[in-house]
Design a protein around this motif. Structure first.
Motif, PDB file in Angstrom:
ATOM      1  N   PHE C 323      10.800 -15.257  -2.076  1.00  0.00           N
ATOM      2  CA  PHE C 323      10.968 -13.908  -2.285  1.00  0.00           C
ATOM      3  C   PHE C 323      10.866 -12.935  -1.091  1.00  0.00           C
ATOM      4  CE2 PHE C 323       7.239 -11.626  -3.437  1.00  0.00           C
ATOM      5  CZ  PHE C 323       6.240 -12.567  -3.922  1.00  0.00           C
ATOM      6  N   VAL C 324      11.577 -12.128  -1.065  1.00  0.00           N
ATOM      7  CA  VAL C 324      11.310 -10.946  -0.038  1.00  0.00           C
ATOM      8  C   VAL C 324      11.132  -9.391  -0.290  1.00  0.00           C
ATOM      9  CG1 VAL C 324      12.891 -12.432   1.649  1.00  0.00           C
ATOM     10  CG2 VAL C 324      13.710 -10.398   0.232  1.00  0.00           C
ATOM     11  N   VAL C 325      10.357  -8.843   0.590  1.00  0.00           N
ATOM     12  CA  VAL C 325       9.962  -7.409   0.460  1.00  0.00           C
ATOM     13  C   VAL C 325      10.714  -6.561   1.621  1.00  0.00           C
ATOM     14  CG1 VAL C 325       8.256  -5.755   0.220  1.00  0.00           C
ATOM     15  CG2 VAL C 325       7.858  -7.807  -0.783  1.00  0.00           C
ATOM     16  N   PRO C 326      11.545  -5.904   1.282  1.00  0.00           N
ATOM     17  CA  PRO C 326      12.229  -4.820   2.378  1.00  0.00           C
ATOM     18  C   PRO C 326      11.350  -3.929   3.157  1.00  0.00           C
ATOM     19  CG  PRO C 326      13.770  -5.225   0.569  1.00  0.00           C
ATOM     20  CD  PRO C 326      12.473  -5.749  -0.115  1.00  0.00           C
ATOM     21  N   ALA C 327      11.484  -3.550   3.883  1.00  0.00           N
ATOM     22  CA  ALA C 327      10.730  -2.450   4.551  1.00  0.00           C
ATOM     23  C   ALA C 327      10.677  -1.187   3.892  1.00  0.00           C
ATOM     24  CB  ALA C 327      11.160  -2.219   6.034  1.00  0.00           C
ATOM     25  N   TRP C 328       9.351  -0.644   3.748  1.00  0.00           N
ATOM     26  CA  TRP C 328       9.064   0.616   3.110  1.00  0.00           C
ATOM     27  C   TRP C 328       9.454   0.620   1.757  1.00  0.00           C
ATOM     28  CZ3 TRP C 328       5.414   3.343   4.676  1.00  0.00           C
ATOM     29  CH2 TRP C 328       5.259   4.614   4.349  1.00  0.00           C
ATOM     30  N   MET C 329       9.235  -0.376   1.030  1.00  0.00           N
ATOM     31  CA  MET C 329       9.725  -0.413  -0.353  1.00  0.00           C
ATOM     32  C   MET C 329       8.410  -0.745  -1.207  1.00  0.00           C
ATOM     33  SD  MET C 329      12.851  -2.739  -2.312  1.00  0.00           S
ATOM     34  CE  MET C 329      14.055  -1.870  -1.170  1.00  0.00           C
ATOM     35  N   TRP C 330       8.174   0.041  -2.124  1.00  0.00           N
ATOM     36  CA  TRP C 330       7.163  -0.387  -2.879  1.00  0.00           C
ATOM     37  C   TRP C 330       7.103  -1.847  -3.522  1.00  0.00           C
ATOM     38  CZ3 TRP C 330       3.922   3.688  -2.434  1.00  0.00           C
ATOM     39  CH2 TRP C 330       4.557   4.922  -1.983  1.00  0.00           C
ATOM     40  N   HIS C 331       5.716  -2.188  -3.258  1.00  0.00           N
ATOM     41  CA  HIS C 331       5.474  -3.611  -3.958  1.00  0.00           C
ATOM     42  C   HIS C 331       4.149  -4.067  -4.463  1.00  0.00           C
ATOM     43  CE1 HIS C 331       4.489  -3.839   0.365  1.00  0.00           C
ATOM     44  NE2 HIS C 331       3.792  -4.983   0.220  1.00  0.00           N
ATOM     45  N   GLU C 332       4.103  -4.750  -5.573  1.00  0.00           N
ATOM     46  CA  GLU C 332       2.781  -5.032  -6.059  1.00  0.00           C
ATOM     47  C   GLU C 332       3.085  -6.559  -6.849  1.00  0.00           C
ATOM     48  OE1 GLU C 332       4.122  -1.864  -9.062  1.00  0.00           O
ATOM     49  OE2 GLU C 332       2.544  -2.827 -10.253  1.00  0.00           O
ATOM     50  N   HIS C 333       1.900  -6.943  -6.739  1.00  0.00           N
ATOM     51  CA  HIS C 333       1.847  -8.689  -7.188  1.00  0.00           C
ATOM     52  C   HIS C 333       1.063  -8.767  -8.411  1.00  0.00           C
ATOM     53  CE1 HIS C 333       3.724  -9.230  -3.323  1.00  0.00           C
ATOM     54  NE2 HIS C 333       2.570  -8.597  -2.764  1.00  0.00           N
ATOM     55  N   ALA C 334       1.421  -9.803  -9.163  1.00  0.00           N
ATOM     56  CA  ALA C 334       0.749 -10.191 -10.538  1.00  0.00           C
ATOM     57  C   ALA C 334       0.759 -11.614 -10.640  1.00  0.00           C
ATOM     58  CB  ALA C 334       0.987  -9.418 -11.620  1.00  0.00           C
ATOM     59  N   ASN C 335      -0.653 -11.999 -10.918  1.00  0.00           N
ATOM     60  CA  ASN C 335      -1.181 -13.433 -11.293  1.00  0.00           C
ATOM     61  C   ASN C 335      -0.893 -13.847 -12.776  1.00  0.00           C
ATOM     62  OD1 ASN C 335      -1.923 -16.000 -11.662  1.00  0.00           O
ATOM     63  ND2 ASN C 335      -3.619 -15.713 -10.552  1.00  0.00           N
ATOM     64  N   LEU C 336       0.237 -14.469 -13.262  1.00  0.00           N
ATOM     65  CA  LEU C 336       0.490 -14.773 -14.754  1.00  0.00           C
ATOM     66  C   LEU C 336      -0.864 -15.489 -15.440  1.00  0.00           C
ATOM     67  CD1 LEU C 336       4.208 -14.906 -15.116  1.00  0.00           C
ATOM     68  CD2 LEU C 336       2.742 -13.211 -16.092  1.00  0.00           C
ATOM     69  N   SER C 337      -1.566 -16.068 -14.597  1.00  0.00           N
ATOM     70  CA  SER C 337      -2.373 -16.870 -15.263  1.00  0.00           C
ATOM     71  C   SER C 337      -3.928 -16.312 -15.256  1.00  0.00           C
ATOM     72  CB  SER C 337      -2.644 -18.148 -14.274  1.00  0.00           C
ATOM     73  OG  SER C 337      -3.984 -18.940 -14.845  1.00  0.00           O
ATOM     74  N   GLU C 338      -4.520 -16.395 -16.516  1.00  0.00           N
ATOM     75  CA  GLU C 338      -5.936 -15.933 -16.783  1.00  0.00           C
ATOM     76  C   GLU C 338      -6.750 -16.874 -16.299  1.00  0.00           C
ATOM     77  OE1 GLU C 338      -6.538 -12.844 -17.699  1.00  0.00           O
ATOM     78  OE2 GLU C 338      -4.510 -12.172 -17.793  1.00  0.00           O
ATOM     79  N   ARG C 339      -6.547 -18.200 -15.899  1.00  0.00           N
ATOM     80  CA  ARG C 339      -7.426 -19.073 -15.658  1.00  0.00           C
ATOM     81  C   ARG C 339      -7.178 -19.804 -14.139  1.00  0.00           C
ATOM     82  NH1 ARG C 339      -5.796 -23.736 -19.148  1.00  0.00           N
ATOM     83  NH2 ARG C 339      -5.054 -24.336 -16.860  1.00  0.00           N
ATOM     84  N   ASP C 340      -6.131 -19.862 -13.582  1.00  0.00           N
ATOM     85  CA  ASP C 340      -5.897 -20.218 -12.301  1.00  0.00           C
ATOM     86  C   ASP C 340      -5.876 -19.083 -11.259  1.00  0.00           C
ATOM     87  OD1 ASP C 340      -6.418 -22.808 -13.124  1.00  0.00           O
ATOM     88  OD2 ASP C 340      -4.553 -22.825 -13.875  1.00  0.00           O
ATOM     89  N   ASP C 341      -6.204 -19.128  -9.988  1.00  0.00           N
ATOM     90  CA  ASP C 341      -5.544 -18.263  -8.893  1.00  0.00           C
ATOM     91  C   ASP C 341      -4.245 -18.721  -8.585  1.00  0.00           C
ATOM     92  OD1 ASP C 341      -5.771 -20.745  -6.963  1.00  0.00           O
ATOM     93  OD2 ASP C 341      -7.874 -20.055  -6.948  1.00  0.00           O
ATOM     94  N   ALA C 342      -3.590 -17.741  -7.685  1.00  0.00           N
ATOM     95  CA  ALA C 342      -2.035 -18.008  -7.471  1.00  0.00           C
ATOM     96  C   ALA C 342      -2.086 -17.563  -5.906  1.00  0.00           C
ATOM     97  CB  ALA C 342      -1.244 -16.943  -8.246  1.00  0.00           C
TER      98      ALA C 342
END
Lengths: 375, 375, 375, 375
Positions: C323-342
């Motif tokens: 996936f891509v994040v365009p310039a100067w666009m808000w972005h945040e990330h979430a790991n959906l697992s409570e057990r494993d890292d992403a």
């Protein structure tokens, strides 16, 4: 550690060594000596002082006194025998090395009309500051330069260089500045005589200044990979003009008045890797405040007259006099004229200190920034 | 210039000073002395030698001989009185300064379980290389690190640092390396005791290594403005593994075998501004060729056994022995085992030499690259 | 400026252009057009926006959907005819250029066992990130490397490079990343086919990683003058291990979790002059706060599953999705697992932005740092 | 890829894409399009050209033709409504962006006596080159400067700046140069109006030039952390004098005559991170040889008259005319006078190209270095 005592450097301060000699310890110390070793606590306070204390002392060499001796060298020795006819300046605090101050060498060189010294090169970085006479020239890697009063000239480490005076010139005297003592201390000094004793001139006269001595312009797309400046001669007229222009828009430094560094135009940094140079102008009546710096300075008065207070000692100077400021010693400068400015040329080892991350400075806080003059 | 003679350094070579004393000249020289001056030609050949000649000599300090003395310091002095219990190494060629070689200081420090030295900081850059014991730690600006055998640790100039051994540890010995002599020579040495004598731990244990000790990765967008490495501890296991990996794809250096420099991961440059460090692996049976360098080296054997020939003198070493290579002196190394590799840790002043543009090296051309061993 | 109107961009704000069309002005504008000129105030507000607005849009390319198409390319075209069998990613907001986001190109390349592509070089800087298969290799200027899952590999601008899969390997897919669009936009793109179509292997396999991929160590005295990293392959195992180690001593970035940049070990800087790359680990359950940056990003999920909110749009991803994040666009990330890292791999143009002094970032201030999700 | 054809860019060259459309492939391509994807081989030869081909064309804007239009802007719009009264130059090859050439914007700005424009700042780097009139001034971050004919002035990115003409001045025209198109293309453009619309003057008039515009001298110990030059105005008189001095000692460039770059005196590098500027002197009768460069150039004739051949097209120019050289296009210059020199000012994006490692140049080999002139 001499004699029988090992506890000369004790200090009764937490975190400092404070071990009194005992018979048992003395035996231990002698055992260590036999192994080319010692106990750190016997020397720790000596080798880790609270702050630097220079072994050099402030001195002024008055040109009136020295000039006749310099001229006598002309008669006493030939350039062929002497290599160069130079009277060097010996700081009374430096017994072991030939230094004007710290690890900086300086001397007054004299040449007569028609003389040319042989070409050589060395690890030491060298500069000269022209004091008197006409017709002097120097040739650095084939770049021949004519030298006038108060011109500042580089002969960087590793470059072939030779000096001379034109047939129709007069006796010339200039100040040499080098880091010979530092190169020897660092066990890094190499010396070579030019295989043909003299260099050809490979470029138009004064090409380095015409090419690189222009304000904020350089040859388009130029590259330069040496550690020293491609500009080899910094002439007096534009230097003095720059100080005057700058003086009109600045309050100047409280410690050094109108103070400018000579720079390598290719990098904006110092002209050579180990030695820097500056020119400063003291306005009529200006008396600066004292500060001290990690670094040693050799000054020559280029214009006017005044005095400096260095380590609490007043040294008076006028045009052509040379004096030194040892490292971490308080110093302040005063222009004795209420009408004319005074100019001080200096060279120093600040580029060495900065390259090694050691430079620092401190202002004299008391008494309006002025030192008491010691007996 | 001592006694009555001023012409001790004459050389009968074109371009060198070659002036014989005369009565007239001697008068002239004495006149100059009264003015804190001298004639350059009387010292020129001395202060501008053809090449560097180190005042240090090659020495090996055998751990078998030194260890018991180091341990005795534990009983003889308290850390409070001694500051640090260290046996320093004194090069027999360096009378005037406390140096292992050139301007580098080294010593063996010992601490017992539960001891903590007070915190201080200084202009000298310091490192340690862990020799024996368990439970040692050091705290640099709040970053506490645990120290194991053959770990290499920085305590850079200007950082608060203190050392200790955990209550459940054993007696620990490590080698200290500093540029104290250089800082004093440059008249740039400052020293401070921590106002509270001890620092708090401000970060997770060993955070510097977890953060910066990863191959070719750094915290995203990290900035760092110090002249020293943000990585403070370089552990032995990944260092040895790196040498073994690198050995599989390189012929190595003819002079130094499999030879790697510890680096500041933020810049790729040396870990501190004035001191660098390296680890090298000599393959089974490897005997390198001789070369010489502008720079001084302190070695410690970290693994195996062998010998080095330094300035024509053979010095044998095994694990934990320390030896030095003076500047511009031929040196070559040999691994005495046909089966195991040997590893040499070293620290040196090459970053100083490179910062000032002085580094150079030369290969020994004759005899297949091997020096004759002198009587 | 199209049609009859020239005042489309008026803004009623002091300091901005706000000129209404008049008949006289329209005549003036047409006069200017005939001279290849125009009136700045008709376009000023358009070409000097208050802040950047990217023409790219956020997109996710799911591997489940794309993989079969990539594999079909194996049957549909030969490597000889196609040059490379690559499915490129086309951002819907970028009509005019072939870009995944901003000026960054990306595609999925596939090769079968025993295939070798021909060698070429170009001004574009390239990287690959290995997605699946065994036996893949690449050869960069004679340095042959074996490629495994999640390895990150450079083929820097100006280097000859070719890819292939060993006879005993399996079908391999990797992601390509290049700055082809930027090179074309800057009118700086050159391309050459290798005169012999294939390179010889000139060094031991994987020598670049064995030589340069060691933590805080480099070959002693090594020099390197290229603008790109001498380390060409960054393997997954030590990268993941580094993230886990670093996670133990840091709180991480509020915006990016445990976030590390791949670096050029010779300089500590980015691996190539125009493109950087990073790997980040989102701890179990971690949901970062939003920020925006000057720069464009292409992400690939290397491990685990989660989602990102980009410009108010939620994009779910799992291993191998891009996936891509365009310039100067808000972005945040979430790991959906409570057990494993992403883990998220990304490459981006921050080195370009930093080289030109343009990088900046801003935190999303409202709502605890989390964007509202748009319709 | 438009219409039904996907094989427009086939090349019958080994190592290039050469896949003919088939019904099956067309289906495949359409499938990919639905996924925001495509087949690289359909566009590879287009996006990886053999060498750059600029979309800009060579143009000359003659001042005789443009000047009256520029002056008309004075009457047609007020500075309050227009922001700035500028006629911009539109390269006929650049439809999509407002550019004189490549990613460089240029325009002619006019102001009358007593007018002051409001202050703003932006990510774009700006410069001006003064064409006519007296009394113009600009204020950059509180540094007010007086502007004379052929002076070159910076208003770097991120600095507040405003322009005006003194009450007792005359109508003034200058050329603006900016990288607005590049900032927009990089999606990095920010814009702010000064909160008080106007700045105070915080320093003595022209202090930047008096402080930094001195040959090879800088304020002692000065520091500067911006990416742009602390010298903001480069005056014409010393620039022309420098060219004349340099001409006396150099053969000059075969492609550009006596050619000097304006530099940042603090670093020796370009005055701004993205835009450089140069002045060149063509000696009487000089006709240079052709070369081409990665980078775009906007020229203004500052003195004399001549012509340039650009991409095979002859463009004649005299004082105040403006012309452009697109990237990687052959160009050569000729001075039409046998008696007087001619001077060309130019600004360009070479600093951008160099920062990204993209600069290269090539000499025109045939015909004595001179292009054939195309129909």
């Amino acid at each position: 550690m001499s004699g029988d005592r090992y506890d000369d450097y004790r200090e009764d301060v937490l975190g400092r060594a404070n071990v009194a000699d005992t018979a048992e310890l003395r035996d231990f110390y002698r055992d260590l000596e036999r192994q080319h070793a010692g106990a750190l606590w016997t020397v720790a306070n000596k080798i880790e002082p609270w702050e630097p204390g220079s072994s050099s002392v402030p001195v002024v060499w008055r040109y009136d006194a020295l000039r006749s001796h310099v001229l006598r060298a002309l008669e006493l020795v030939s350039p062929e025998k002497a290599g160069r006819r130079v009277v060097y300046l010996a700081n009374p605090g430096r017994r072991d090395v030939t230094a004007a101050v710290g690890w900086l060498y300086s001397g007054l060189q004299v040449m007569g009309p028609g003389e040319i010294a042989s070409a050589h090169r060395h690890s030491a970085s060298a500069l000269r500051f022209i004091m008197e006479g006409s017709g002097a020239f120097t040739n650095v890697d084939g770049h021949k330069m004519t030298l006038g009063r108060n011109d500042f000239v580089l002969t960087p480490n590793g470059t072939w260089h030779e000096h001379g005076v034109a047939e129709d010139g007069t006796v010339c005297i200039w100040q040499d500045g080098l880091d010979i003592p530092l190169m020897n201390a660092l066990e890094a000094n190499f010396y070579e005589v030019h295989p043909e004793l003299h260099q050809a001139t490979g470029f138009p006269i004064d090409d380095s200044t015409a090419t690189w001595g222009n304000a904020a312009l350089k040859p388009a797309g130029a590259t330069w990979s040496q550690r020293y400046s491609p500009l080899l001669k910094y002439e007096w007229a534009p230097t003095y003009e720059a100080l005057v222009r700058y003086a009109a828009v600045t309050d100047g430094s409280p410690y050094d008045g109108i103070h400018m560094d000579y720079v390598n135009p290719f990098t904006g940094g110092p002209p050579m890797a180990t030695i820097g140079a500056s020119m400063q102008l003291l306005r009529p009546g200006e008396h600066t405040r004292a500060h001290r710096e990690v670094g040693s300075f050799v000054y020559q008065c280029a214009k006017g007259a005044g005095y400096s207070i260095i380590g609490g000692k007043r040294l008076d100077w006028k045009e052509r006099d040379i004096f030194v400021v040892p490292a971490w010693m308080w110093h302040e400068h005063a222009n004795l004229s209420e009408r004319d400015d005074a100019c001080l040329f200096s060279f120093h080892d600040l580029p060495t200190m900065r390259a090694l991350g050691l430079y620092r400075a401190e202002a004299f806080a008391d008494n309006g920034g002025h030192q008491p003059i010691l007996g």
